[in-house]
Design a protein around this motif. Sequence first.
Motif, PDB file in Angstrom:
ATOM      1  N   UNK A  69      10.498   6.922  12.430  1.00  0.00           N
ATOM      2  CA  UNK A  69       9.659   7.626  11.462  1.00  0.00           C
ATOM      3  C   UNK A  69       8.592   6.689  10.903  1.00  0.00           C
ATOM      4  N   UNK A  70       7.587   7.284  10.288  1.00  0.00           N
ATOM      5  CA  UNK A  70       6.534   6.466   9.699  1.00  0.00           C
ATOM      6  C   UNK A  70       7.061   5.536   8.626  1.00  0.00           C
ATOM      7  N   UNK A  71       7.979   6.035   7.786  1.00  0.00           N
ATOM      8  CA  UNK A  71       8.498   5.216   6.699  1.00  0.00           C
ATOM      9  C   UNK A  71       9.346   4.066   7.242  1.00  0.00           C
ATOM     10  N   UNK A 122       5.500  11.035   2.020  1.00  0.00           N
ATOM     11  CA  UNK A 122       5.961   9.887   2.788  1.00  0.00           C
ATOM     12  C   UNK A 122       7.400  10.030   3.268  1.00  0.00           C
ATOM     13  N   UNK A 123       8.163  10.951   2.698  1.00  0.00           N
ATOM     14  CA  UNK A 123       9.510  11.204   3.205  1.00  0.00           C
ATOM     15  C   UNK A 123       9.484  12.007   4.492  1.00  0.00           C
ATOM     16  N   UNK A 182       0.765  -1.238   0.000  1.00  0.00           N
ATOM     17  CA  UNK A 182       0.000   0.000   0.000  1.00  0.00           C
ATOM     18  C   UNK A 182       0.792   1.281   0.000  1.00  0.00           C
ATOM     19  N   UNK A 183       2.122   1.211   0.035  1.00  0.00           N
ATOM     20  CA  UNK A 183       2.949   2.411  -0.099  1.00  0.00           C
ATOM     21  C   UNK A 183       3.239   2.565  -1.580  1.00  0.00           C
ATOM     22  N   UNK A 184       2.456   3.410  -2.234  1.00  0.00           N
ATOM     23  CA  UNK A 184       2.344   3.418  -3.692  1.00  0.00           C
ATOM     24  C   UNK A 184       2.898   4.674  -4.344  1.00  0.00           C
ATOM     25  N   UNK A 185       3.622   5.489  -3.589  1.00  0.00           N
ATOM     26  CA  UNK A 185       4.183   6.687  -4.179  1.00  0.00           C
ATOM     27  C   UNK A 185       4.931   7.493  -3.150  1.00  0.00           C
ATOM     28  N   UNK A 186       5.573   8.581  -3.610  1.00  0.00           N
ATOM     29  CA  UNK A 186       6.303   9.446  -2.701  1.00  0.00           C
ATOM     30  C   UNK A 186       5.368  10.410  -1.987  1.00  0.00           C
ATOM     31  N   UNK A 245       3.533   9.938  12.498  1.00  0.00           N
ATOM     32  CA  UNK A 245       2.653   8.867  12.984  1.00  0.00           C
ATOM     33  C   UNK A 245       1.222   9.008  12.485  1.00  0.00           C
ATOM     34  N   UNK A 246       1.005   9.891  11.485  1.00  0.00           N
ATOM     35  CA  UNK A 246      -0.330  10.094  10.936  1.00  0.00           C
ATOM     36  C   UNK A 246      -0.231  10.144   9.404  1.00  0.00           C
ATOM     37  N   UNK A 247      -0.805   9.154   8.713  1.00  0.00           N
ATOM     38  CA  UNK A 247      -1.553   8.013   9.241  1.00  0.00           C
ATOM     39  C   UNK A 247      -0.658   7.009   9.966  1.00  0.00           C
ATOM     40  N   UNK A 248      -1.299   6.219  10.820  1.00  0.00           N
ATOM     41  CA  UNK A 248      -0.566   5.235  11.594  1.00  0.00           C
ATOM     42  C   UNK A 248       0.149   4.264  10.659  1.00  0.00           C
TER      43      UNK A 248
END
Length: 394
Positions: free
Chosen positions: A173-175, A133-134, A116-120, A138-141
């Motif tokens: 980080x989220x990523x 995404x860089x 589901x990580x489909x792009x930057x 924490x939002x979205x979880x």
Amino acid sequence: MNGPRTGDGLEVVRPAYGRASLADVLPSALAVLGVPGSPDPLHLTDQLPGVRRIAVLLVDGFGTYQLPAASAIGGTIADLSAGRLGQHTPLTSGFPSTTPVSLVTLGTGAPPGSHGVLGISLHVPGTDRVFDLLRWGDDPDPASWQPVPTQLERATAAGVRVTLVTRPEFDGTGLTTAANRGGAFRGASDVDGLVTEILGALSGDDAPVLVSGYYREMDKAGHVHGLTSPEWAGTAADVDALITRLADGLPEDAALLVTADHGQIDVPHNRRYDLDTDPRLSSGLRFVAGEPRVRYLHVTPGAEDDVIAAWRAVLGADAEVVSRAEAVAGGWFGPVAEPHLARIGDVVVIMRDLAAMMASKHDPPSVATLIALHGANTAAEMSIPLFILRGSAS
């Protein structure tokens, strides 16, 4: 004519999910380490008998089409590329060929449509938000946005001692959570730090061991200075030194796998469109996501056909403009889980040749200054190496 030219890296390459892609690296490595249920599409168990410790190093921007220039600078890279040192296996990245997608593809061992990580940058369905995404906190979880268990989690659960080595500021980080949750964390900001921390994590009496490392400077130099710059050449020398030192320090029962997340191409400024300054392109859009080489267009209700027609008319051979359904059916993302479909734009624009689609009112200002870009499905962007080196007896 602006169509793809075979041999210069501008021909289209399809992702080789399940056969020879970035998603297949860690499952094959875990098979070597004896983790139950791990497929081995890269046949690493045949190549690495007796190996109980594996370090996987991802060099950001170290694409196959960058290898000739890097080989002219570094002797180890030259020997690896020519097959004189270790094994060289060609792989593809996932699609889009960009860092967040690739980090999670490597970390989960799954195609982008599954994790589901489909792009930057992506639109958050049901909101008015597009997030980068860089810069993911924490939002979205991260654990719910990316629900697939990571390969580090699988390895840890099977008794493998697992360590992630990357820049200190990436901890938590989220990523990082989406891509590499599970295992211990060690921070390293430069070549010296990476060598120390990766080899340190490989050492000790207990085995099996998995270490996942990340080096970003080559990608950064390409973006900021271009692929023919002295700055990029300097990072190639650093990568050569990094691989050399890691290989020299491997324990006898260890292996080093070196790969990349994508390649890059220098995009001339006279080949750049801007959707925010052309009313033919901005009409009918609600949200714009993605990056200059792949755009996701979320359109107003009923506008999809008009948007596709307008973009095709303006861009011609400089882009492939398709609906979400067409992009998914084409297999670019692998199978797409139902909850992830809406993260892809209603319209997907894949730039061709050396063209790029800027979005001056949507992207951070720094994007307009970048020289080398990536994200699309050309060979120069999607072709990546896998170098396999074994430790030797002292």
